[in-house]
Design a protein around this motif. Structure first.
Motif, PDB file in Angstrom:
ATOM      1  N   GLY A   1       0.819  -1.200   0.000  1.00  0.00           N
ATOM      2  CA  GLY A   1       0.000   0.000   0.000  1.00  0.00           C
ATOM      3  C   GLY A   1       0.855   1.254   0.000  1.00  0.00           C
ATOM      4  O   GLY A   1       2.071   1.224   0.060  1.00  0.00           O
ATOM      5  N   GLY A   2       0.195   2.409  -0.081  1.00  0.00           N
ATOM      6  CA  GLY A   2       0.889   3.677  -0.159  1.00  0.00           C
ATOM      7  C   GLY A   2       0.933   4.380   1.178  1.00  0.00           C
ATOM      8  O   GLY A   2       0.391   3.923   2.173  1.00  0.00           O
ATOM      9  N   ARG A   3       1.576   5.542   1.207  1.00  0.00           N
ATOM     10  CA  ARG A   3       1.710   6.345   2.411  1.00  0.00           C
ATOM     11  C   ARG A   3       0.624   7.406   2.436  1.00  0.00           C
ATOM     12  O   ARG A   3       0.277   8.009   1.428  1.00  0.00           O
ATOM     13  CB  ARG A   3       3.092   7.016   2.441  1.00  0.00           C
ATOM     14  N   GLY A   4       0.099   7.658   3.628  1.00  0.00           N
ATOM     15  CA  GLY A   4      -0.908   8.676   3.791  1.00  0.00           C
ATOM     16  C   GLY A   4      -0.299  10.068   3.769  1.00  0.00           C
ATOM     17  O   GLY A   4       0.904  10.257   3.967  1.00  0.00           O
ATOM     18  N   THR A   5      -1.154  11.050   3.536  1.00  0.00           N
ATOM     19  CA  THR A   5      -0.747  12.444   3.550  1.00  0.00           C
ATOM     20  C   THR A   5      -1.701  13.213   4.459  1.00  0.00           C
ATOM     21  O   THR A   5      -2.747  12.706   4.863  1.00  0.00           O
ATOM     22  CB  THR A   5      -0.780  13.047   2.136  1.00  0.00           C
ATOM     23  N   VAL A   6      -1.361  14.457   4.747  1.00  0.00           N
ATOM     24  CA  VAL A   6      -2.238  15.281   5.569  1.00  0.00           C
ATOM     25  C   VAL A   6      -3.588  15.449   4.889  1.00  0.00           C
ATOM     26  O   VAL A   6      -4.638  15.405   5.532  1.00  0.00           O
ATOM     27  CB  VAL A   6      -1.575  16.642   5.844  1.00  0.00           C
ATOM     28  N   GLU A   7      -3.571  15.625   3.572  1.00  0.00           N
ATOM     29  CA  GLU A   7      -4.823  15.790   2.838  1.00  0.00           C
ATOM     30  C   GLU A   7      -5.567  14.466   2.663  1.00  0.00           C
ATOM     31  O   GLU A   7      -6.802  14.443   2.658  1.00  0.00           O
ATOM     32  CB  GLU A   7      -4.537  16.388   1.454  1.00  0.00           C
ATOM     33  N   GLU A   8      -4.834  13.373   2.518  1.00  0.00           N
ATOM     34  CA  GLU A   8      -5.435  12.053   2.344  1.00  0.00           C
ATOM     35  C   GLU A   8      -4.771  11.073   3.309  1.00  0.00           C
ATOM     36  O   GLU A   8      -3.922  10.283   2.927  1.00  0.00           O
ATOM     37  CB  GLU A   8      -5.263  11.566   0.914  1.00  0.00           C
ATOM     38  N   PRO A   9      -5.166  11.104   4.571  1.00  0.00           N
ATOM     39  CA  PRO A   9      -4.473  10.274   5.563  1.00  0.00           C
ATOM     40  C   PRO A   9      -4.657   8.771   5.382  1.00  0.00           C
ATOM     41  O   PRO A   9      -3.868   7.993   5.917  1.00  0.00           O
ATOM     42  CB  PRO A   9      -5.085  10.749   6.887  1.00  0.00           C
ATOM     43  N   PHE A  10      -5.677   8.350   4.622  1.00  0.00           N
ATOM     44  CA  PHE A  10      -5.906   6.917   4.419  1.00  0.00           C
ATOM     45  C   PHE A  10      -5.515   6.473   3.012  1.00  0.00           C
ATOM     46  O   PHE A  10      -5.884   5.384   2.587  1.00  0.00           O
ATOM     47  CB  PHE A  10      -7.376   6.571   4.684  1.00  0.00           C
ATOM     48  N   ARG A  11      -4.777   7.287   2.315  1.00  0.00           N
ATOM     49  CA  ARG A  11      -4.372   6.936   0.957  1.00  0.00           C
ATOM     50  C   ARG A  11      -3.537   5.664   0.969  1.00  0.00           C
ATOM     51  O   ARG A  11      -2.622   5.501   1.775  1.00  0.00           O
ATOM     52  CB  ARG A  11      -3.557   8.069   0.330  1.00  0.00           C
ATOM     53  N   GLY A  12      -3.858   4.739   0.057  1.00  0.00           N
ATOM     54  CA  GLY A  12      -3.120   3.488  -0.041  1.00  0.00           C
ATOM     55  C   GLY A  12      -3.503   2.453   0.985  1.00  0.00           C
ATOM     56  O   GLY A  12      -2.894   1.388   1.035  1.00  0.00           O
ATOM     57  N   SER A  13      -4.521   2.730   1.804  1.00  0.00           N
ATOM     58  CA  SER A  13      -4.938   1.794   2.845  1.00  0.00           C
ATOM     59  C   SER A  13      -6.291   1.198   2.508  1.00  0.00           C
ATOM     60  O   SER A  13      -7.172   1.898   1.992  1.00  0.00           O
ATOM     61  CB  SER A  13      -5.033   2.519   4.196  1.00  0.00           C
ATOM     62  N   PRO A  14      -6.507  -0.092   2.792  1.00  0.00           N
ATOM     63  CA  PRO A  14      -7.853  -0.659   2.619  1.00  0.00           C
ATOM     64  C   PRO A  14      -8.906   0.091   3.424  1.00  0.00           C
ATOM     65  O   PRO A  14     -10.070   0.118   3.050  1.00  0.00           O
ATOM     66  CB  PRO A  14      -7.701  -2.099   3.114  1.00  0.00           C
ATOM     67  N   ALA A  15      -8.489   0.704   4.530  1.00  0.00           N
ATOM     68  CA  ALA A  15      -9.438   1.421   5.377  1.00  0.00           C
ATOM     69  C   ALA A  15     -10.049   2.630   4.679  1.00  0.00           C
ATOM     70  O   ALA A  15     -11.050   3.173   5.156  1.00  0.00           O
ATOM     71  CB  ALA A  15      -8.745   1.862   6.671  1.00  0.00           C
ATOM     72  N   ALA A  16      -9.477   3.068   3.580  1.00  0.00           N
ATOM     73  CA  ALA A  16     -10.055   4.201   2.856  1.00  0.00           C
ATOM     74  C   ALA A  16     -11.488   3.908   2.434  1.00  0.00           C
ATOM     75  O   ALA A  16     -12.295   4.830   2.295  1.00  0.00           O
ATOM     76  CB  ALA A  16      -9.199   4.538   1.634  1.00  0.00           C
ATOM     77  N   GLN A  17     -11.835   2.628   2.267  1.00  0.00           N
ATOM     78  CA  GLN A  17     -13.183   2.243   1.866  1.00  0.00           C
ATOM     79  C   GLN A  17     -14.069   1.918   3.063  1.00  0.00           C
ATOM     80  O   GLN A  17     -15.237   1.578   2.881  1.00  0.00           O
ATOM     81  CB  GLN A  17     -13.120   1.020   0.934  1.00  0.00           C
ATOM     82  N   TRP A  18     -13.555   2.013   4.273  1.00  0.00           N
ATOM     83  CA  TRP A  18     -14.340   1.700   5.459  1.00  0.00           C
ATOM     84  C   TRP A  18     -15.202   2.873   5.871  1.00  0.00           C
ATOM     85  O   TRP A  18     -15.047   4.003   5.400  1.00  0.00           O
ATOM     86  CB  TRP A  18     -13.413   1.313   6.611  1.00  0.00           C
ATOM     87  N   GLU A  19     -16.108   2.602   6.808  1.00  0.00           N
ATOM     88  CA  GLU A  19     -16.963   3.653   7.345  1.00  0.00           C
ATOM     89  C   GLU A  19     -16.190   4.511   8.350  1.00  0.00           C
ATOM     90  O   GLU A  19     -15.166   4.089   8.897  1.00  0.00           O
ATOM     91  CB  GLU A  19     -18.182   3.038   8.038  1.00  0.00           C
ATOM     92  N   ASP A  20     -16.716   5.701   8.569  1.00  0.00           N
ATOM     93  CA  ASP A  20     -16.128   6.608   9.553  1.00  0.00           C
ATOM     94  C   ASP A  20     -16.730   6.338  10.930  1.00  0.00           C
ATOM     95  O   ASP A  20     -17.957   6.275  11.088  1.00  0.00           O
ATOM     96  CB  ASP A  20     -16.400   8.066   9.190  1.00  0.00           C
ATOM     97  N   GLY A  21     -15.855   6.195  11.934  1.00  0.00           N
ATOM     98  CA  GLY A  21     -16.296   6.140  13.313  1.00  0.00           C
ATOM     99  C   GLY A  21     -17.302   5.051  13.613  1.00  0.00           C
ATOM    100  O   GLY A  21     -17.197   3.921  13.134  1.00  0.00           O
ATOM    101  N   VAL A  22     -18.310   5.412  14.408  1.00  0.00           N
ATOM    102  CA  VAL A  22     -19.266   4.434  14.926  1.00  0.00           C
ATOM    103  C   VAL A  22     -20.051   3.757  13.815  1.00  0.00           C
ATOM    104  O   VAL A  22     -20.548   2.631  13.999  1.00  0.00           O
ATOM    105  CB  VAL A  22     -20.219   5.120  15.938  1.00  0.00           C
ATOM    106  N   ARG A  23     -20.164   4.382  12.647  1.00  0.00           N
ATOM    107  CA  ARG A  23     -20.915   3.758  11.559  1.00  0.00           C
ATOM    108  C   ARG A  23     -20.253   2.475  11.073  1.00  0.00           C
ATOM    109  O   ARG A  23     -20.894   1.662  10.400  1.00  0.00           O
ATOM    110  CB  ARG A  23     -21.071   4.736  10.396  1.00  0.00           C
ATOM    111  N   GLY A  24     -18.989   2.283  11.407  1.00  0.00           N
ATOM    112  CA  GLY A  24     -18.302   1.070  10.997  1.00  0.00           C
ATOM    113  C   GLY A  24     -18.556  -0.122  11.899  1.00  0.00           C
ATOM    114  O   GLY A  24     -18.070  -1.222  11.615  1.00  0.00           O
ATOM    115  N   ILE A  25     -19.323   0.048  12.974  1.00  0.00           N
ATOM    116  CA  ILE A  25     -19.629  -1.056  13.891  1.00  0.00           C
ATOM    117  C   ILE A  25     -21.046  -1.530  13.598  1.00  0.00           C
ATOM    118  O   ILE A  25     -22.020  -0.819  13.868  1.00  0.00           O
ATOM    119  CB  ILE A  25     -19.509  -0.618  15.363  1.00  0.00           C
ATOM    120  N   SER A  26     -21.185  -2.703  13.042  1.00  0.00           N
ATOM    121  CA  SER A  26     -22.509  -3.243  12.728  1.00  0.00           C
ATOM    122  C   SER A  26     -23.099  -3.936  13.956  1.00  0.00           C
ATOM    123  O   SER A  26     -22.399  -4.594  14.716  1.00  0.00           O
ATOM    124  CB  SER A  26     -22.429  -4.224  11.558  1.00  0.00           C
ATOM    125  N   VAL A  27     -24.398  -3.748  14.137  1.00  0.00           N
ATOM    126  CA  VAL A  27     -25.113  -4.269  15.303  1.00  0.00           C
ATOM    127  C   VAL A  27     -26.191  -5.226  14.820  1.00  0.00           C
ATOM    128  O   VAL A  27     -26.961  -4.886  13.909  1.00  0.00           O
ATOM    129  CB  VAL A  27     -25.728  -3.116  16.116  1.00  0.00           C
TER     130      VAL A  27
END
Length: 373
Positions: free
Chosen positions: A132-158
């Motif tokens: 994967g790639g390195r993150g930047t200040v503008e794109e901190p999740f660049r190159g990470s699979p987490a870039a496609q994940w939900e933000d915060g609590v929305r990522g916890i399914s109940v």
């Protein structure tokens, strides 16, 4: 092949008239019983009358017409519908073009957004390849699979609430919500991440569970390997590290099961991805700390277990962390490293592989090598 040459005057017309007449004869012959255009008797009479110069003799067909007639007679008769077509070949043609279009789009995505496809396929499974790639200040999740994940609590399914153990469906729904609130207070709350004592999260834990109460008292005063707040809470030293932005990427779920004495156990398996930078406001280097936690909360029947209303007992808690500090960390804070890091002495590990169980390794200070960040 012998050719009969007949003067045009004898035929009563031009060569063009010959082909036209022959065509009319073919049309009339289509209704004969044997399917042929002209019978043998008619053809013999045509030759005889033509040689004898009979005025009303039928016109001789051209060599091209005779050739076409012979070819038609030799071929088996097949009923062909009007405007017949073969849809199978056309369908394969269209499917192939759709495949080419999808492949072209995928190549464009990879070219202009490197690493963006990793989150589509690799977020919950072992790494297919590459770090994967390195993150930047503008794109901190660049190159990470987490870039496609939900933000915060929305990522916890109940899961959907249902009656379990001593609780009704409505009570189970409340237990699920409160367990999720605990995870948020322990791992996503802004004050907790800045290193403050997570009082809101601690208030959710049964104060009459003596071993856990003792752990919580010592962890924030004199942390050690057995009483480390990082085993249950995510914290960074604000004098050294701060989050790169306001977003933490999250993926995980809660599960329900019935425990001993009718207790309702809520098991959670959640991965948190924290983009971090040095506390120096001029620093623009971004790294990521990845924390996966398995926590099991038991909502006990107060008629059978001593518990405070609205609290749960902690049955177990495990943690795997990447770039949170290699070795035994006695500071009570994650200590991410920046820049080039030396490899650890442990095995290679993919922190985004959520198919494997969380291990208990690492307490002795051994460090592995993360294949992705």
């Amino acid at each position: 092949m012998a050719c009969v040459i007949i003067p045009c005057a004898a035929l009563g017309g031009t060569g063009a008239g010959i082909e036209s007449q022959r065509g009319a004869a073919l049309s009339r012959g289509a209704g004969t019983d044997d399917g042929s255009s002209v019978s043998d008797e008619e053809w013999e009479r045509f030759l005889r009358d033509s040689v004898n110069g009979v005025p009303d003799a039928p016109k001789e067909p051209s060599a091209r017409a005779r050739m076409v007639t012979r070819r038609l007679q030799e071929q088996p008769q097949q009923a062909v519908p009007w405007r017949a077509h073969t849809p199978g070949r056309a369908r394969r043609f269209r499917v192939w073009h759709v495949f080419v279009l999808v492949a072209a789009v995928a190549l464009l995505v990879v070219a202009f957004l490197p690493g963006s496809l990793a989150g589509w396929f690799g977020g919950d499974g072992p790494q297919a390849g590459g770090g994967g790639g390195r993150g930047t200040v503008e794109e901190p999740f660049r190159g990470s699979p987490a870039a496609q994940w939900e933000d915060g609590v929305r990522g916890i399914s109940v899961p959907n609430a249902k009656a379990v153990g001593w609780m009704s469906a409505a009570q189970v729904e409340q237990a699920l919500d409160r367990t999720r609130d605990f995870l948020v207070a322990a791992n996503l709350d802004a004050d907790t991440l800045r290193g403050k004592r997570p009082d809101k999260a601690i208030a959710s834990v049964n104060p009459r569970q003596e071993d856990t109460a003792r752990y919580l008292r010592k962890a924030f005063l004199t942390p050690d390997a057995q009483n480390d707040p990082l085993l249950l809470f995510s914290r960074f030293d604000p004098e050294k590290v701060r989050l790169a932005g306001d977003v933490v990427k999250v993926r995980g779920q809660l599960r329900l099961r019935e425990g001993p004495r009718g207790a309702v156990e809520v098991a959670s398996d959640v991965t948190y991805v924290y983009p971090v930078r040095r506390a120096n406001p001029d620093s623009r280097e971004v790294e990521r700390t990845i924390v996966r936690r398995e926590v099991v909360a038991s909502w006990d029947d107060p008629a059978k277990v001593r518990t405070a209303p609205g609290t749960f007992s902690l049955l177990s808690y495990k943690v795997d962390m990447t770039n949170g500090g290699c070795g035994v960390n006695l500071t009570g804070y994650f200590a991410p490293e920046f820049g080039t890091r030396a490899g650890g002495d442990g095995p290679d590990t993919d922190p985004y592989d959520r198919q494997k169980p969380v291990t208990d390794g690492g307490a002795d200070g051994s460090c592995g090598n993360a294949t992705r960040s």
